[in-house]
Motif scaffolding. Sequence first.
Motif, PDB file in Angstrom:
ATOM      1  N   ALA A   1       0.825  -0.530  -0.434  1.00  0.00           N
ATOM      2  CA  ALA A   1      -0.102  -0.257  -0.671  1.00  0.00           C
ATOM      3  C   ALA A   1       0.715   1.140   0.064  1.00  0.00           C
ATOM      4  O   ALA A   1       2.115   1.518   0.738  1.00  0.00           O
ATOM      5  N   ASN A   2       0.279   2.769  -0.770  1.00  0.00           N
ATOM      6  CA  ASN A   2       0.832   3.517  -0.804  1.00  0.00           C
ATOM      7  C   ASN A   2       0.290   4.534  -0.338  1.00  0.00           C
ATOM      8  O   ASN A   2      -0.269   5.618  -0.708  1.00  0.00           O
ATOM      9  N   SER A   3       1.287   4.461   1.084  1.00  0.00           N
ATOM     10  CA  SER A   3       0.457   6.165   1.691  1.00  0.00           C
ATOM     11  C   SER A   3       1.859   7.049   1.759  1.00  0.00           C
ATOM     12  O   SER A   3       1.331   8.150   2.647  1.00  0.00           O
ATOM     13  N   THR A   4       2.321   7.346   0.492  1.00  0.00           N
ATOM     14  CA  THR A   4       3.433   8.823   0.758  1.00  0.00           C
ATOM     15  C   THR A   4       3.036   9.451   0.969  1.00  0.00           C
ATOM     16  O   THR A   4       3.444  10.243   0.971  1.00  0.00           O
ATOM     17  N   GLY A   5       1.707   9.875  -0.390  1.00  0.00           N
ATOM     18  CA  GLY A   5       1.345  11.354  -0.724  1.00  0.00           C
ATOM     19  C   GLY A   5       2.204  11.718  -1.849  1.00  0.00           C
ATOM     20  O   GLY A   5       2.339  12.189  -2.003  1.00  0.00           O
ATOM     21  N   ARG A   6       3.369  11.008  -2.307  1.00  0.00           N
ATOM     22  CA  ARG A   6       4.447  11.106  -3.301  1.00  0.00           C
ATOM     23  C   ARG A   6       3.508  10.268  -4.583  1.00  0.00           C
ATOM     24  O   ARG A   6       2.811   9.974  -5.200  1.00  0.00           O
ATOM     25  N   GLY A   7       3.913  11.730  -5.682  1.00  0.00           N
ATOM     26  CA  GLY A   7       3.695  10.864  -6.990  1.00  0.00           C
ATOM     27  C   GLY A   7       3.465  10.544  -7.860  1.00  0.00           C
ATOM     28  O   GLY A   7       3.482  10.306  -9.000  1.00  0.00           O
ATOM     29  N   GLU A   8       4.986   9.982  -7.688  1.00  0.00           N
ATOM     30  CA  GLU A   8       5.819   8.811  -8.837  1.00  0.00           C
ATOM     31  C   GLU A   8       5.378   7.423  -8.804  1.00  0.00           C
ATOM     32  O   GLU A   8       5.037   7.295  -7.986  1.00  0.00           O
ATOM     33  N   ALA A   9       5.792   7.381  -9.757  1.00  0.00           N
ATOM     34  CA  ALA A   9       5.108   5.863 -10.108  1.00  0.00           C
ATOM     35  C   ALA A   9       6.693   5.065  -9.195  1.00  0.00           C
ATOM     36  O   ALA A   9       7.366   5.337  -8.831  1.00  0.00           O
ATOM     37  N   VAL A  10       5.689   3.838  -8.606  1.00  0.00           N
ATOM     38  CA  VAL A  10       5.996   2.865  -8.297  1.00  0.00           C
ATOM     39  C   VAL A  10       6.168   1.603  -8.592  1.00  0.00           C
ATOM     40  O   VAL A  10       5.176   1.327  -9.362  1.00  0.00           O
ATOM     41  N   HIS A  11       7.951   0.974  -8.581  1.00  0.00           N
ATOM     42  CA  HIS A  11       8.200  -0.200  -8.933  1.00  0.00           C
ATOM     43  C   HIS A  11       8.051  -1.221  -7.813  1.00  0.00           C
ATOM     44  O   HIS A  11       9.120  -0.786  -7.079  1.00  0.00           O
ATOM     45  N   LEU A  12       8.180  -2.518  -8.260  1.00  0.00           N
ATOM     46  CA  LEU A  12       8.038  -4.035  -6.889  1.00  0.00           C
ATOM     47  C   LEU A  12       8.599  -4.230  -7.669  1.00  0.00           C
ATOM     48  O   LEU A  12       8.543  -4.881  -8.984  1.00  0.00           O
ATOM     49  N   TYR A  13       9.154  -5.170  -6.833  1.00  0.00           N
ATOM     50  CA  TYR A  13      10.051  -6.261  -7.293  1.00  0.00           C
ATOM     51  C   TYR A  13      10.246  -7.192  -6.295  1.00  0.00           C
ATOM     52  O   TYR A  13      10.436  -6.615  -5.150  1.00  0.00           O
ATOM     53  N   VAL A  14      10.214  -8.294  -6.787  1.00  0.00           N
ATOM     54  CA  VAL A  14      10.083  -9.986  -5.433  1.00  0.00           C
ATOM     55  C   VAL A  14      11.182 -10.624  -5.596  1.00  0.00           C
ATOM     56  O   VAL A  14      11.501 -10.977  -7.289  1.00  0.00           O
ATOM     57  N   LEU A  15      12.531 -10.600  -5.011  1.00  0.00           N
ATOM     58  CA  LEU A  15      13.602 -11.143  -5.179  1.00  0.00           C
ATOM     59  C   LEU A  15      14.308 -12.327  -4.732  1.00  0.00           C
ATOM     60  O   LEU A  15      14.158 -11.651  -3.446  1.00  0.00           O
ATOM     61  N   GLY A  16      15.163 -13.092  -4.730  1.00  0.00           N
ATOM     62  CA  GLY A  16      15.704 -14.338  -3.545  1.00  0.00           C
ATOM     63  C   GLY A  16      15.626 -14.869  -3.856  1.00  0.00           C
ATOM     64  O   GLY A  16      15.919 -15.763  -5.191  1.00  0.00           O
ATOM     65  N   THR A  17      15.819 -16.178  -3.022  1.00  0.00           N
ATOM     66  CA  THR A  17      16.269 -17.982  -3.269  1.00  0.00           C
ATOM     67  C   THR A  17      15.057 -18.740  -3.262  1.00  0.00           C
ATOM     68  O   THR A  17      14.143 -18.358  -2.533  1.00  0.00           O
ATOM     69  N   ASP A  18      15.247 -19.652  -4.512  1.00  0.00           N
ATOM     70  CA  ASP A  18      13.878 -20.533  -3.327  1.00  0.00           C
ATOM     71  C   ASP A  18      14.646 -21.770  -3.006  1.00  0.00           C
ATOM     72  O   ASP A  18      15.849 -21.913  -2.968  1.00  0.00           O
ATOM     73  N   LEU A  19      14.163 -21.958  -1.409  1.00  0.00           N
ATOM     74  CA  LEU A  19      14.592 -22.690  -0.695  1.00  0.00           C
ATOM     75  C   LEU A  19      14.925 -23.383  -0.700  1.00  0.00           C
ATOM     76  O   LEU A  19      15.696 -24.877  -0.365  1.00  0.00           O
ATOM     77  N   ALA A  20      13.990 -24.832  -1.431  1.00  0.00           N
ATOM     78  CA  ALA A  20      14.581 -26.197  -1.828  1.00  0.00           C
ATOM     79  C   ALA A  20      15.279 -26.379  -3.058  1.00  0.00           C
ATOM     80  O   ALA A  20      16.282 -27.413  -2.534  1.00  0.00           O
ATOM     81  N   SER A  21      15.660 -25.182  -3.845  1.00  0.00           N
ATOM     82  CA  SER A  21      16.581 -25.537  -5.019  1.00  0.00           C
ATOM     83  C   SER A  21      18.298 -24.527  -4.947  1.00  0.00           C
ATOM     84  O   SER A  21      19.059 -25.261  -5.452  1.00  0.00           O
ATOM     85  N   GLY A  22      18.261 -23.737  -3.869  1.00  0.00           N
ATOM     86  CA  GLY A  22      19.013 -22.389  -3.380  1.00  0.00           C
ATOM     87  C   GLY A  22      19.396 -21.949  -4.187  1.00  0.00           C
ATOM     88  O   GLY A  22      20.099 -21.036  -4.772  1.00  0.00           O
ATOM     89  N   LYS A  23      18.416 -22.576  -5.659  1.00  0.00           N
ATOM     90  CA  LYS A  23      18.280 -21.729  -6.915  1.00  0.00           C
ATOM     91  C   LYS A  23      17.986 -19.707  -6.537  1.00  0.00           C
ATOM     92  O   LYS A  23      16.793 -19.273  -6.057  1.00  0.00           O
ATOM     93  N   LEU A  24      18.659 -18.652  -7.124  1.00  0.00           N
ATOM     94  CA  LEU A  24      18.489 -16.958  -7.137  1.00  0.00           C
ATOM     95  C   LEU A  24      17.219 -17.052  -7.991  1.00  0.00           C
ATOM     96  O   LEU A  24      17.772 -17.473  -8.786  1.00  0.00           O
ATOM     97  N   GLY A  25      17.051 -15.740  -8.224  1.00  0.00           N
ATOM     98  CA  GLY A  25      15.764 -16.226  -9.020  1.00  0.00           C
ATOM     99  C   GLY A  25      14.570 -14.139  -8.132  1.00  0.00           C
ATOM    100  O   GLY A  25      14.997 -13.903  -7.442  1.00  0.00           O
ATOM    101  N   TYR A  26      13.348 -14.733  -9.239  1.00  0.00           N
ATOM    102  CA  TYR A  26      12.535 -13.494  -8.957  1.00  0.00           C
ATOM    103  C   TYR A  26      10.822 -14.172  -8.844  1.00  0.00           C
ATOM    104  O   TYR A  26      10.625 -15.349  -9.848  1.00  0.00           O
ATOM    105  N   VAL A  27       9.920 -13.518  -8.400  1.00  0.00           N
ATOM    106  CA  VAL A  27       9.335 -13.603  -8.615  1.00  0.00           C
ATOM    107  C   VAL A  27       8.002 -13.011  -9.526  1.00  0.00           C
ATOM    108  O   VAL A  27       8.213 -12.018  -8.527  1.00  0.00           O
ATOM    109  N   ASP A  28       7.339 -13.590 -10.246  1.00  0.00           N
ATOM    110  CA  ASP A  28       6.032 -12.714 -10.555  1.00  0.00           C
ATOM    111  C   ASP A  28       5.132 -12.281  -9.927  1.00  0.00           C
ATOM    112  O   ASP A  28       4.609 -12.852  -8.221  1.00  0.00           O
ATOM    113  N   GLN A  29       4.359 -10.776 -10.634  1.00  0.00           N
ATOM    114  CA  GLN A  29       3.104 -10.692  -9.897  1.00  0.00           C
ATOM    115  C   GLN A  29       1.927 -12.096  -9.003  1.00  0.00           C
ATOM    116  O   GLN A  29       1.298 -11.592  -8.051  1.00  0.00           O
TER     117      GLN A  29
END
Length: 372
Positions: free
Chosen positions: A18-46
């Motif tokens: 949630a964005n309660s900043t009061g700011r007008g810029e576009a916000v970009h999100l990223y979900v990045l990290g490690t798959d715990l089963a394989s140990g692989k680094l990667g990203y998660v989509d929406q």
Amino acid sequence: MSTPAEAVPPDILPITVANSTGRGEAVHLYVLGTDLASGKLGYVDQAGAFTPWPAGQNPPSPAPDVSIDGPGNGGGTEIKVPRGFSGRVYFSFGDKLDFRLTPDGLVQPAPWADGDPNKNILFDWSEFTYNDSGLWLNSSQVDMFAVPHSVSATGSDGSTDTTGAPVSGGRQAVIDSLKADPAWANTVDTRSDGTVLRVLAPGKAAGSGRLDTAYLDSYISSAWQAYESKDLTVVPFADQPDKKFIGHTSGNVMTFKDGSGAEVASFNKPSSASVWGCDGDLPSPNDQVVGPISRTLCAALNRGTLGKIDTQPSTNAADFYTNSPTNQYAKTIHANMADGKAYAFAYDDVGNFESLVHKGDPQSASITLSPF
């Protein structure tokens, strides 16, 4: 009669940003990290699907754009994370972040380093782990303080825990306080348009020439020397009050004995950098002796209680940050949090002063970007 098995949390957990900043810029999100089963680094989509990163190169090659459109001011965006994942939710304002890949994986943004492509972008992140034992979600100021935000988790009983929100005007109060202190003024990063982007944590600031590298040395020396003439008692496990380690200093070395009198750990007097980073002279292996003692020492040195409170960890926040010189960064951030909790250094969780929520049976979570 058999005991019912613990319910495993949902395969996919919704997290609302949630964005309660009061700011007008576009916000970009990223979900990045490690798959715990394989140990692989990667990203998660929406939708919550994990994808490993493609192979990177040297020099680092651009990572694919895996940004998720974030919420405008007053809005919220739901992202989903899969069980069995640990990483970060990044949020940037205006520009997208520039991520790079090497053969070893992702290069995280490091705006305290010269030449980092994200230096002039306003951004921050939350950290989380979601596995069969539940969700751990925290705000972090271990590297920098940029975009204040609260984190919440709701359990299957409908109860919600929240932490991390600043007091009203808290971000500006942190900035103003540190700018007014000549020793700390250079830790504040301001963009050419006047936007204050971040305050660097002391380890990052000292490492980039913005804070005296010996800033804490005089206090560390006096705290260390105090135990030449008295004992330090470390009781690292709150649920095991009888498990104690006794420390004593000789020269620059503090040695610890267990209840039987056997020597179990020793530490050289740490540098300021080792205290800021809780590493170097204060290594913390994942064991039941050296690591827990080291964590306790690091928290006590950052909080300024070592030398004056002889049973650690000390848990009365009124005793923290009263020494001189002190960790003004951690002091000021904690003072401007609504519940007093923050992750201002790596082991701020000693004594449970960290801005973290945990649910063993989470149903949803949220990250709310606070007004500033």
